[in-house]
Design a protein around this motif. Structure first.
Motif, PDB file in Angstrom:
ATOM      1  N   ASN A   4     108.434  38.142  12.972  1.00  0.00           N
ATOM      2  CA  ASN A   4     109.432  37.287  13.618  1.00  0.00           C
ATOM      3  C   ASN A   4     109.846  37.837  14.984  1.00  0.00           C
ATOM      4  OD1 ASN A   4     109.484  35.369  11.640  1.00  0.00           O
ATOM      5  ND2 ASN A   4     111.304  36.143  10.619  1.00  0.00           N
ATOM      6  N   PHE A   5     109.898  39.154  15.088  1.00  0.00           N
ATOM      7  CA  PHE A   5     110.224  39.759  16.378  1.00  0.00           C
ATOM      8  C   PHE A   5     109.130  39.476  17.394  1.00  0.00           C
ATOM      9  CE2 PHE A   5     109.907  43.592  19.157  1.00  0.00           C
ATOM     10  CZ  PHE A   5     111.024  43.326  19.935  1.00  0.00           C
ATOM     11  N   LEU A   6     107.894  39.527  16.953  1.00  0.00           N
ATOM     12  CA  LEU A   6     106.776  39.254  17.860  1.00  0.00           C
ATOM     13  C   LEU A   6     106.756  37.779  18.261  1.00  0.00           C
ATOM     14  CD1 LEU A   6     103.987  41.420  16.190  1.00  0.00           C
ATOM     15  CD2 LEU A   6     105.631  42.056  17.975  1.00  0.00           C
ATOM     16  N   TYR A   7     107.151  36.885  17.351  1.00  0.00           N
ATOM     17  CA  TYR A   7     107.289  35.471  17.726  1.00  0.00           C
ATOM     18  C   TYR A   7     108.299  35.340  18.863  1.00  0.00           C
ATOM     19  CZ  TYR A   7     105.321  34.471  13.044  1.00  0.00           C
ATOM     20  OH  TYR A   7     104.542  34.420  11.915  1.00  0.00           O
ATOM     21  N   TYR A   8     109.414  36.035  18.709  1.00  0.00           N
ATOM     22  CA  TYR A   8     110.480  36.007  19.713  1.00  0.00           C
ATOM     23  C   TYR A   8     109.959  36.527  21.052  1.00  0.00           C
ATOM     24  CZ  TYR A   8     114.726  37.700  22.079  1.00  0.00           C
ATOM     25  OH  TYR A   8     115.707  37.958  23.006  1.00  0.00           O
ATOM     26  N   VAL A   9     109.242  37.648  21.020  1.00  0.00           N
ATOM     27  CA  VAL A   9     108.695  38.240  22.248  1.00  0.00           C
ATOM     28  C   VAL A   9     107.747  37.269  22.943  1.00  0.00           C
ATOM     29  CG1 VAL A   9     107.152  40.047  23.129  1.00  0.00           C
ATOM     30  CG2 VAL A   9     108.966  40.620  21.480  1.00  0.00           C
ATOM     31  N   TRP A  10     106.869  36.642  22.157  1.00  0.00           N
ATOM     32  CA  TRP A  10     105.895  35.714  22.742  1.00  0.00           C
ATOM     33  C   TRP A  10     106.585  34.440  23.240  1.00  0.00           C
ATOM     34  CZ3 TRP A  10     101.210  35.610  24.665  1.00  0.00           C
ATOM     35  CH2 TRP A  10     100.574  34.369  24.849  1.00  0.00           C
ATOM     36  N   SER A  66      95.956  43.696  14.084  1.00  0.00           N
ATOM     37  CA  SER A  66      94.811  42.778  14.109  1.00  0.00           C
ATOM     38  C   SER A  66      94.233  42.571  12.717  1.00  0.00           C
ATOM     39  CB  SER A  66      93.724  43.324  15.032  1.00  0.00           C
ATOM     40  OG  SER A  66      94.210  43.556  16.319  1.00  0.00           O
ATOM     41  N   SER A  67      94.205  43.625  11.925  1.00  0.00           N
ATOM     42  CA  SER A  67      93.603  43.556  10.591  1.00  0.00           C
ATOM     43  C   SER A  67      94.379  42.660   9.634  1.00  0.00           C
ATOM     44  CB  SER A  67      93.480  44.959   9.998  1.00  0.00           C
ATOM     45  OG  SER A  67      94.741  45.620   9.986  1.00  0.00           O
ATOM     46  N   LEU A  85      93.814  32.819  21.152  1.00  0.00           N
ATOM     47  CA  LEU A  85      94.309  34.166  21.440  1.00  0.00           C
ATOM     48  C   LEU A  85      94.976  34.732  20.193  1.00  0.00           C
ATOM     49  CD1 LEU A  85      94.752  36.355  23.689  1.00  0.00           C
ATOM     50  CD2 LEU A  85      97.044  35.370  23.992  1.00  0.00           C
ATOM     51  N   HIS A  86      94.652  35.982  19.902  1.00  0.00           N
ATOM     52  CA  HIS A  86      95.280  36.721  18.807  1.00  0.00           C
ATOM     53  C   HIS A  86      96.248  37.715  19.439  1.00  0.00           C
ATOM     54  CE1 HIS A  86      94.679  39.186  14.851  1.00  0.00           C
ATOM     55  NE2 HIS A  86      95.731  38.395  14.798  1.00  0.00           N
ATOM     56  N   VAL A  87      97.548  37.534  19.208  1.00  0.00           N
ATOM     57  CA  VAL A  87      98.575  38.408  19.791  1.00  0.00           C
ATOM     58  C   VAL A  87      99.031  39.378  18.710  1.00  0.00           C
ATOM     59  CG1 VAL A  87     100.837  38.503  20.893  1.00  0.00           C
ATOM     60  CG2 VAL A  87      99.302  36.577  21.361  1.00  0.00           C
ATOM     61  N   VAL A  88      98.924  40.678  18.981  1.00  0.00           N
ATOM     62  CA  VAL A  88      99.262  41.683  17.969  1.00  0.00           C
ATOM     63  C   VAL A  88     100.101  42.785  18.611  1.00  0.00           C
ATOM     64  CG1 VAL A  88      97.171  41.211  16.648  1.00  0.00           C
ATOM     65  CG2 VAL A  88      97.148  43.044  18.363  1.00  0.00           C
ATOM     66  N   PHE A  89     100.877  43.456  17.769  1.00  0.00           N
ATOM     67  CA  PHE A  89     101.593  44.630  18.283  1.00  0.00           C
ATOM     68  C   PHE A  89     100.629  45.798  18.425  1.00  0.00           C
ATOM     69  CE2 PHE A  89     104.195  48.474  17.759  1.00  0.00           C
ATOM     70  CZ  PHE A  89     105.079  48.283  18.813  1.00  0.00           C
ATOM     71  N   LEU A 106      95.529  40.108  22.580  1.00  0.00           N
ATOM     72  CA  LEU A 106      96.497  40.746  23.457  1.00  0.00           C
ATOM     73  C   LEU A 106      97.305  41.736  22.620  1.00  0.00           C
ATOM     74  CD1 LEU A 106      98.150  41.046  26.096  1.00  0.00           C
ATOM     75  CD2 LEU A 106      99.605  39.172  25.256  1.00  0.00           C
ATOM     76  N   GLU A 107      97.268  43.028  23.026  1.00  0.00           N
ATOM     77  CA  GLU A 107      98.063  44.036  22.338  1.00  0.00           C
ATOM     78  C   GLU A 107      99.404  44.170  23.058  1.00  0.00           C
ATOM     79  OE1 GLU A 107      96.942  48.209  20.353  1.00  0.00           O
ATOM     80  OE2 GLU A 107      97.032  48.300  22.551  1.00  0.00           O
ATOM     81  N   LEU A 108     100.505  44.071  22.292  1.00  0.00           N
ATOM     82  CA  LEU A 108     101.841  43.996  22.892  1.00  0.00           C
ATOM     83  C   LEU A 108     102.534  45.341  23.076  1.00  0.00           C
ATOM     84  CD1 LEU A 108     103.357  40.912  21.007  1.00  0.00           C
ATOM     85  CD2 LEU A 108     102.521  40.980  23.360  1.00  0.00           C
ATOM     86  N   LYS A 109     102.185  46.350  22.307  1.00  0.00           N
ATOM     87  CA  LYS A 109     103.034  47.544  22.254  1.00  0.00           C
ATOM     88  C   LYS A 109     103.194  48.239  23.604  1.00  0.00           C
ATOM     89  CE  LYS A 109      99.568  50.866  20.567  1.00  0.00           C
ATOM     90  NZ  LYS A 109      99.249  51.794  19.446  1.00  0.00           N
ATOM     91  N   SER A 110     102.249  48.037  24.501  1.00  0.00           N
ATOM     92  CA  SER A 110     102.365  48.688  25.812  1.00  0.00           C
ATOM     93  C   SER A 110     102.943  47.767  26.885  1.00  0.00           C
ATOM     94  CB  SER A 110     100.992  49.190  26.266  1.00  0.00           C
ATOM     95  OG  SER A 110     100.091  48.103  26.381  1.00  0.00           O
ATOM     96  N   VAL A 111     103.157  46.487  26.549  1.00  0.00           N
ATOM     97  CA  VAL A 111     103.649  45.545  27.568  1.00  0.00           C
ATOM     98  C   VAL A 111     105.008  44.934  27.226  1.00  0.00           C
ATOM     99  CG1 VAL A 111     101.345  44.967  28.408  1.00  0.00           C
ATOM    100  CG2 VAL A 111     102.341  43.623  26.543  1.00  0.00           C
ATOM    101  N   ILE A 112     105.528  45.200  26.018  1.00  0.00           N
ATOM    102  CA  ILE A 112     106.875  44.727  25.674  1.00  0.00           C
ATOM    103  C   ILE A 112     107.899  45.516  26.481  1.00  0.00           C
ATOM    104  CG2 ILE A 112     108.620  44.595  23.847  1.00  0.00           C
ATOM    105  CD1 ILE A 112     106.487  44.109  21.833  1.00  0.00           C
TER     106      ILE A 112
END
Length: 423
Positions: A4-10, A66-67, A85-89, A106-112
């Motif tokens: 849910n947090f990643l939904y919010y970020v995206w 991703s897994s 697009l697959h968006v993952v932390f 897209l990996e989020l952990k370095s761009v959040i």
């Protein structure tokens, strides 16, 4: 980390959107994040992206890792064939389409945004907290809090409307019958609410309507259906009610097999079921066409006047059958009327207005704001953090906030949670 947090970020682009790249090192431009999907299937529909030189339109799926794609068996579901697009932390494995091409990731952990991530961890790593944001709640602006509480109150009324709608259908669209069933339950308060509700279900409102001209008949009907007349009579009035109930029982083929027994234990005498049922009987005896009067009432004073009702004469010197007490006029108190307004009358007026196509609820908001705040564990809990409950509008909204958001960890759908994350 929760999805849910990643939904919010995206959804709100809470990331460094400049110079984004996929895990395959291709430049990524977000043209549209798409529409959040609340049902089954990919998480966002109809997104638009530019990956490299290619413009893409389609769906976006979001996971912590991703897994998780395989953990959720998406490789077996055709609904995910058009994910662009697959968006993952955290990216821990490549995901392939059926034609063996890699789904861009897209990996989020370095761009959040780092401050956002720190705030998220601080909120959601809280242990043994009454609510996650209790250390930060007091710092949220009053404008944000009170606008959100007003919306929550309307949300609570909308939830209650669903029950009223169902009750209206089962009552064959008889609004007077709906009011009766709602009122009876709430006359029982917390201890006898279910017992009184079972009483309302046990007798058709048409019987009540036919007996409204006689207070004795109404009391006999209500007392008899709850089983309060089953014991040996102790005085003349008790005998009179028993006789009247036997007549009504035979006339209308009544039975009370499914009625839950009333409780007296740990109740203050003014809340004894005998007193509340007598007040209820007198209300329907003196205020015929009650639903029309409820709909016509426009101010809190109107309602206090409408519900200015006492018990029958017998109960001025009794709390139970056969035991005399000091004489007192046992009127419905302002605090009890307030409870009826909060839990029965205002929700019914709200639903009735919407049923008629009227969505202007200014009068309802004026009335609820004129009623003092309720006092309970939830309201007290919030007020200890920050004094926010000024009226029954806020106290009802806080119950909605705690039960539907705080306890269900829906902080990211909460305006207060969003305000804290935005800081």
């Amino acid at each position: 980390m929760i999805e849910n947090f990643l939904y919010y970020v995206w959804q709100y682009k809470k990331l460094n959107v400049l110079h984004l790249k996929t895990t395959q090192h291709e430049p990524l431009e977000i043209i549209s994040v798409g529409l959040l999907n609340l049902n089954s299937g990919p998480d966002f529909f109809n997104g638009q992206l530019r990956i490299g030189e290619q413009l893409w339109a389609g769906n976006i799926e979001i996971h912590v890792k991703s897994s998780d794609w395989f953990l959720h068996n998406h490789e077996q579901d055709a609904a995910y064939d058009n994910v662009i697009l697959h968006v993952v932390f955290e990216h821990d494995t490549e995901i392939f389409r059926n034609d063996n091409t890699i789904i861009p990731t897209l990996e989020l952990k370095s761009v959040i945004d780092k401050d956002l991530l720190d705030t998220y961890y601080r909120l959601f790593s809280a242990q043994n907290k009454w609510i996650y944001c209790e250390n930060d709640f007091a710092n949220v602006s009053e404008f944000t809090i009170y606008n959100w509480l007003e919306r929550l109150y309307i949300e609570r009324l909308e939830r209650k409307s669903k029950g009223i709608e169902q009750l209206l259908k089962t009552s064959k669209y008889d609004w007077e019958a709906v009011l009766f069933k709602l009122l009876v339950k709430n006359f029982g308060l917390k201890v006898n609410g279910e017992a009184f509700a079972s009483l309302a279900r046990s007798v058709d409102f048409s019987v009540v309507r036919k007996q409204q001209s006689s207070l004795v008949a109404l009391e006999a009907l209500l007392f008899g259906q709850t089983g309060l007349l089953d014991h040996k009579a102790t005085d003349g009035y008790h005998v009179k009610l028993q006789s009247e109930y036997q007549f009504l029982k035979q006339k209308y083929q009544l039975n009370n097999h499914g009625v839950v027994p009333c409780q007296f234990f740990r109740l203050r005498p003014p809340n004894f079921p005998t007193i509340r049922l007598s007040q209820l009987a007198n209300l329907y005896h003196t205020k015929q066409q009650l639903f029309s009067k409820v709909i016509s009432a426009a101010t809190l004073s109107d309602f206090y006047l409408l519900f200015d009702v006492a018990t029958s004469e017998y109960w001025t010197t009794h709390y139970t059958f056969g035991k005399s007490a000091k004489s007192s006029t046992k009127k419905m108190s302002r605090s009890f009327i307030n409870l009826l307004l909060i839990n029965t009358i205002i929700p019914l007026k709200f639903y009735y207005a919407q049923h008629k196509g009227d969505y202007n609820h200014e009068m309802i908001m004026t009335i609820i704001r004129a009623i003092p705040s309720e006092k309970n564990n939830i309201v007290n809990g919030f007020n200890q953090i920050k004094q926010v409950s000024k009226s029954a509008m806020e106290s009802q909204a806080l119950i909605q906030l705690k039960s539907e958001y705080c306890e269900k960890q829906q902080c990211l759908k909460c305006a207060i949670g969003n305000a804290l994350l935005s800081k």
